[in-house]
Design a protein around this motif. Structure first.
Motif, PDB file in Angstrom:
ATOM      1  N   TYR A 253       0.840  -1.204   0.000  1.00 20.05           N
ATOM      2  CA  TYR A 253       0.000   0.000   0.000  1.00 20.05           C
ATOM      3  C   TYR A 253       0.873   1.251   0.000  1.00 20.05           C
ATOM      4  O   TYR A 253       0.663   2.183  -0.781  1.00 20.05           O
ATOM      5  CB  TYR A 253      -0.941  -0.020   1.208  1.00 20.05           C
ATOM      6  N   TYR A 254       1.863   1.280   0.850  1.00 21.67           N
ATOM      7  CA  TYR A 254       2.782   2.412   0.982  1.00 21.67           C
ATOM      8  C   TYR A 254       3.540   2.650  -0.321  1.00 21.67           C
ATOM      9  O   TYR A 254       3.795   3.786  -0.715  1.00 21.67           O
ATOM     10  CB  TYR A 254       3.749   2.096   2.127  1.00 21.67           C
ATOM     11  N   SER A 255       3.873   1.592  -1.029  1.00 23.78           N
ATOM     12  CA  SER A 255       4.686   1.696  -2.240  1.00 23.78           C
ATOM     13  C   SER A 255       3.982   2.441  -3.364  1.00 23.78           C
ATOM     14  O   SER A 255       4.634   2.908  -4.298  1.00 23.78           O
ATOM     15  CB  SER A 255       5.101   0.304  -2.719  1.00 23.78           C
ATOM     16  N   LYS A 256       2.675   2.582  -3.297  1.00 25.87           N
ATOM     17  CA  LYS A 256       1.934   3.281  -4.347  1.00 25.87           C
ATOM     18  C   LYS A 256       2.363   4.738  -4.475  1.00 25.87           C
ATOM     19  O   LYS A 256       2.157   5.354  -5.512  1.00 25.87           O
ATOM     20  CB  LYS A 256       0.437   3.204  -4.077  1.00 25.87           C
ATOM     21  N   ASP A 257       2.959   5.301  -3.412  1.00 25.03           N
ATOM     22  CA  ASP A 257       3.372   6.698  -3.413  1.00 25.03           C
ATOM     23  C   ASP A 257       4.770   6.914  -3.977  1.00 25.03           C
ATOM     24  O   ASP A 257       5.244   8.049  -4.026  1.00 25.03           O
ATOM     25  CB  ASP A 257       3.325   7.264  -1.989  1.00 25.03           C
ATOM     26  N   PHE A 258       5.442   5.831  -4.390  1.00 25.72           N
ATOM     27  CA  PHE A 258       6.831   5.935  -4.830  1.00 25.72           C
ATOM     28  C   PHE A 258       7.031   5.228  -6.164  1.00 25.72           C
ATOM     29  O   PHE A 258       6.134   4.565  -6.670  1.00 25.72           O
ATOM     30  CB  PHE A 258       7.758   5.345  -3.753  1.00 25.72           C
ATOM     31  N   HIS A 259       8.223   5.339  -6.704  1.00 25.60           N
ATOM     32  CA  HIS A 259       8.530   4.734  -7.994  1.00 25.60           C
ATOM     33  C   HIS A 259       8.351   3.218  -7.924  1.00 25.60           C
ATOM     34  O   HIS A 259       8.704   2.578  -6.935  1.00 25.60           O
ATOM     35  CB  HIS A 259       9.967   5.071  -8.407  1.00 25.60           C
ATOM     36  N   SER A 260       7.852   2.643  -8.993  1.00 25.67           N
ATOM     37  CA  SER A 260       7.535   1.210  -9.020  1.00 25.67           C
ATOM     38  C   SER A 260       8.772   0.311  -8.968  1.00 25.67           C
ATOM     39  O   SER A 260       8.651  -0.878  -8.660  1.00 25.67           O
ATOM     40  CB  SER A 260       6.703   0.873 -10.247  1.00 25.67           C
ATOM     41  N   ASP A 261       9.953   0.843  -9.258  1.00 27.38           N
ATOM     42  CA  ASP A 261      11.170   0.030  -9.220  1.00 27.38           C
ATOM     43  C   ASP A 261      11.784  -0.087  -7.829  1.00 27.38           C
ATOM     44  O   ASP A 261      12.722  -0.860  -7.638  1.00 27.38           O
ATOM     45  CB  ASP A 261      12.230   0.590 -10.172  1.00 27.38           C
ATOM     46  N   ILE A 262      11.280   0.690  -6.868  1.00 22.73           N
ATOM     47  CA  ILE A 262      11.825   0.613  -5.506  1.00 22.73           C
ATOM     48  C   ILE A 262      11.417  -0.722  -4.894  1.00 22.73           C
ATOM     49  O   ILE A 262      10.267  -1.155  -5.007  1.00 22.73           O
ATOM     50  CB  ILE A 262      11.330   1.782  -4.641  1.00 22.73           C
ATOM     51  N   ILE A 263      12.372  -1.365  -4.254  1.00 20.55           N
ATOM     52  CA  ILE A 263      12.131  -2.653  -3.599  1.00 20.55           C
ATOM     53  C   ILE A 263      11.972  -2.409  -2.104  1.00 20.55           C
ATOM     54  O   ILE A 263      12.820  -1.765  -1.477  1.00 20.55           O
ATOM     55  CB  ILE A 263      13.295  -3.632  -3.866  1.00 20.55           C
ATOM     56  N   TYR A 264      10.908  -2.917  -1.529  1.00 21.28           N
ATOM     57  CA  TYR A 264      10.605  -2.728  -0.112  1.00 21.28           C
ATOM     58  C   TYR A 264      10.923  -4.007   0.640  1.00 21.28           C
ATOM     59  O   TYR A 264      10.527  -5.091   0.223  1.00 21.28           O
ATOM     60  CB  TYR A 264       9.132  -2.354   0.067  1.00 21.28           C
ATOM     61  N   LEU A 265      11.633  -3.854   1.738  1.00 20.97           N
ATOM     62  CA  LEU A 265      12.061  -5.012   2.511  1.00 20.97           C
ATOM     63  C   LEU A 265      11.620  -4.899   3.959  1.00 20.97           C
ATOM     64  O   LEU A 265      11.544  -3.814   4.520  1.00 20.97           O
ATOM     65  CB  LEU A 265      13.593  -5.133   2.483  1.00 20.97           C
TER      66      LEU A 265
END
Length: 97
Positions: free
Chosen positions: A14-26
């Protein structure tokens, strides 16, 4: 994430929607997060804003972007105080290698 209690995989998606799609969340277990934060020298602390509610808190942490090679090698880091042009120049130099 340095907060595995709140930042579940679904929350990170959900949080990743606010950032570039290539960012990897860990995220990971507390032990895995402790190892990763030590390796990358990330500071973080939990600040209780509301002592009556264990779910109402902030997490203060370092704000750093890391440039990692496709093979997983650490190449560089960028702080929030850096100028965009300087970041672009440094990334461009790594890409030219």
């Amino acid at each position: 994430s340095v907060d595995p209690n709140r930042d579940t995989i679904n929350q990170l998606k959900y949080y990743s929607k606010d950032f570039h799609s290539d960012i990897i969340y860990l995220t990971g277990t507390k032990d895995q997060i402790a190892a990763a934060t030590k390796a990358y020298r990330v500071y973080f602390s939990k600040a209780n804003e509301n002592e009556d509610d264990d779910e109402d808190y902030l997490v203060d942490h370092s704000i750093v972007l890391y440039l990692i090679s496709p093979s997983g090698e650490f190449l560089d880091f960028f702080t929030q105080k850096m100028q965009i042009g300087d970041i672009v120049d440094r990334i461009s130099k790594h890409m030219a290698k």
